[in-house]
Motif scaffolding. Structure first.
Motif, PDB file in Angstrom:
ATOM      1  N   THR A   1      36.855  42.390  42.566  1.00  0.00           N
ATOM      2  CA  THR A   1      35.996  41.554  41.694  1.00  0.00           C
ATOM      3  C   THR A   1      36.780  41.275  40.744  1.00  0.00           C
ATOM      4  O   THR A   1      37.204  42.185  39.820  1.00  0.00           O
ATOM      5  N   ASN A   2      37.059  39.849  39.926  1.00  0.00           N
ATOM      6  CA  ASN A   2      37.627  39.590  39.041  1.00  0.00           C
ATOM      7  C   ASN A   2      36.562  39.634  37.846  1.00  0.00           C
ATOM      8  O   ASN A   2      35.568  39.101  37.927  1.00  0.00           O
ATOM      9  N   PRO A   3      36.865  40.641  36.660  1.00  0.00           N
ATOM     10  CA  PRO A   3      35.976  40.889  35.680  1.00  0.00           C
ATOM     11  C   PRO A   3      35.696  39.450  34.932  1.00  0.00           C
ATOM     12  O   PRO A   3      34.913  39.414  34.103  1.00  0.00           O
ATOM     13  N   LYS A   4      36.880  38.443  34.769  1.00  0.00           N
ATOM     14  CA  LYS A   4      36.704  37.424  33.846  1.00  0.00           C
ATOM     15  C   LYS A   4      35.682  36.347  34.706  1.00  0.00           C
ATOM     16  O   LYS A   4      34.852  35.801  33.967  1.00  0.00           O
ATOM     17  N   THR A   5      35.763  36.008  35.888  1.00  0.00           N
ATOM     18  CA  THR A   5      34.727  35.286  36.575  1.00  0.00           C
ATOM     19  C   THR A   5      33.811  35.830  37.224  1.00  0.00           C
ATOM     20  O   THR A   5      32.929  35.383  37.812  1.00  0.00           O
ATOM     21  N   ASN A   6      33.866  37.103  37.487  1.00  0.00           N
ATOM     22  CA  ASN A   6      32.677  38.053  38.249  1.00  0.00           C
ATOM     23  C   ASN A   6      32.676  37.315  39.654  1.00  0.00           C
ATOM     24  O   ASN A   6      31.474  37.352  40.294  1.00  0.00           O
ATOM     25  N   ARG A   7      33.859  36.993  40.060  1.00  0.00           N
ATOM     26  CA  ARG A   7      33.934  36.390  41.473  1.00  0.00           C
ATOM     27  C   ARG A   7      34.534  37.624  42.393  1.00  0.00           C
ATOM     28  O   ARG A   7      35.360  38.361  42.033  1.00  0.00           O
TER      29      ARG A   7
END
Length: 518
Positions: free
Chosen positions: A65-71
């Motif tokens: 999970t990308n913490p910046k985009t939450n994807r």
């Protein structure tokens, strides 16, 4: 915006289903070009490199999970079978991996090499034996234990008629090619006897490998064995004409030989200026000074002969109807012709003759567009040097040059092409010229893709020679598309086809094999 993302994007709907289906141990598929590099795919799968599908087994599902985009990005680490027992573990994005469902495993549709439809047979033929018919619908697979995948059925085999040695599998420009695994491994025609190379001295002595074990002959004697005797006289005569014209002392055959020796000695040194070779001062405490003055030839005398050296007889004025290129080639044409005649009479090659190209580095001006310097300047990216290209034939056992041909412009080449050879490829014409002194000797000629073609093999066969060559561009009559579609498993694998003559005997063999390249 939220509705378009959740309701209309197929990837958003399929990703959860694919993640739930890809469990550890499940079967999956991916394109071969995603699993390994394209060069490796081309080496193994030929023309199917970009479409080949590989089977694999899931080893791990990786979700990040990308913490910046939450994807969340889902990756699949799986072990794929490249063929020949070679396995490779690769982590790919889930979109590059397909799940092998139960229906796909029950009814696989493997990618197979397309086989051409055989031509209709007019003569009566014996039908191959057929196995008793079976009912596919009535066949019931045995039950499999719970939690395990059913075995994947073997891919369907090609029709037996395509494997028949009497029916061609492919026809290329009216040449029929057949599958015959036994004929591919055998020689065409009679076995080629082994021959020992030898050279004849001016007094008639025949020298072979090991003839100088007692060191009776010096390096000068060996040099003169391959140097045309009449060339020394003509070079000395033509060089003296130029020396007299500029007011310099004339030279002799003995001084010319010393001049050639100094040139050969200079190839053992690295230098920026030729004049430094006559220096008595060393540039390094570990390397002695060249001191070429000790050879007996002074630097100024060497420069005089270097600037006036003439290998051929060129008139002072260009004839009226002679092109500038032809006039400049007169400086070396005589020597090349004399060398070819001398080696054809004095040297006996082994059973193998190798044909290739060489380049003599040229540092001055040149080109067919100007009337000075080298008449034909060749610059090829894949070649380490640029300059004068020389096509040559050499003995396959000793490596001694046998015959030379200077590469000239197309306009100049057209003036020397024979009328009965106009229908042949240029590489075939050059090949015939380079091996013509040994026609009808049964030797094997080996050449690269510049000379290789089916037409070259047929032409040499009519000249009483055999041929081995690598076909890349001249593919007329050659089953290139069929061989490129074949898949090879491990290094060393090879497949081949056979073409037959009017009497049904093998006349040509076309092979593809897997090495560092295909």
């Amino acid at each position: 915006m939220s509705q378009a993302t959740n309701g209309s994007c197929p990837a958003a709907r399929k990703a959860p289903n694919k993640v739930s289906s890809l469990i550890v141990g499940a079967k999956c598929q991916a394109k071969a070009c995603m699993v390994t590099d394209l060069s490796e795919c081309s080496r193994r799968y030929g023309s199917s490199a970009k479409t080949k599908i590989l089977e694999g087994v899931v080893l791990e599902i990786i979700s990040m999970t990308n913490p910046k985009t939450n994807r969340t990005a889902n990756n699949v680490r799986a072990r794929y079978d490249l063929g020949g027992g070679h396995l490779k573990d690769v982590t790919l994005h889930i979109r590059s991996v397909e799940v092998v469902s139960e229906s796909v495993r029950a009814n696989p549709s493997p990618v197979a090499v397309p086989l051409p439809v055989p031509p209709p047979v007019t003569a009566p033929a014996v039908a191959p034996a057929l196995s008793p018919p079976t009912s596919v619908a009535a066949a019931t697979p045995p039950p499999t234990p719970a939690g395990t995948l059913p075995p994947t059925p073997a891919p369907p085999t090609a029709p037996s008629v395509a494997q028949s040695p009497t029916i061609p599998v492919v026809t290329s420009h009216k040449v029929d090619w057949f599958i015959d695994d036994e004929a591919v491994l055998e020689q065409i025609g009679q076995p080629t006897p082994r021959r020992a190379w030898s050279i004849k001295s001016p007094i008639g002595d025949v020298l072979q490998a090991g003839s100088n074990a007692d060191n009776r002959r010096t390096k000068m004697d060996v040099f003169l064995l391959a140097f045309p005797p009449e060339s020394l006289v003509s070079i000395c005569r033509n060089t003296n004409v130029v020396l007299e014209n500029i007011g310099k002392p004339t030279t002799t055959v003995g001084e010319l030989l010393k001049f050639f020796g100094v040139i050969i000695l200079a190839t053992r040194f690295e230098f920026e200026s030729r004049a430094s070779l006559w220096s008595d001062t060393s540039t390094s405490p570990f390397i002695p000074a060249p001191a070429f003055g000790e050879t007996g030839m002074k630097r100024r005398r060497f420069d005089d002969i270097w600037s006036c050296l003439r290998w051929g007889d060129q008139p002072w004025e260009r004839p009226e109807r002679m092109s500038s290129e032809q006039y400049r080639w007169l400086l070396v044409d005589d020597f090349v012709e004399q060398f070819n005649e001398h080696m054809a009479q004095a040297f006996v090659p082994s059973e193998h003759i190798c044909v290739d190209e060489s380049i003599s580095r040229w540092y001055g001006q040149g080109g067919h567009w100007i009337n000075m310097g080298l008449p034909c300047y060749v610059a090829i990216d894949r070649k380490p040097e640029n300059g004068c290209e020389i096509q040559n034939a050499a003995c396959g056992q000793s490596g001694i040059m046998l015959r030379l041909k200077l590469v000239k412009t197309a306009a100049e080449e057209s003036t020397t092409t024979q009328v009965h050879d106009e229908h042949l490829l240029h590489g075939t014409n050059v090949l015939k010229f380079l091996v013509s002194p040994w026609s009808f000797s049964g030797r094997i000629v080996c050449a690269d893709s510049y000379f290789a073609s089916v037409g070259a093999a047929e032409e040499l066969k009519r000249s009483g020679l055999k041929f081995i060559g690598v076909v890349k561009t001249a593919t007329k009559k050659y089953p290139m598309a069929y061989l490129q579609a074949l898949e090879l498993q491990v290094r060393g694998d090879r497949r081949g086809l056979v073409a037959r003559d009017a009497e049904g005997r093998p006349s040509l063999i076309a092979c593809v094999w897997m090495d560092r390249e295909r």
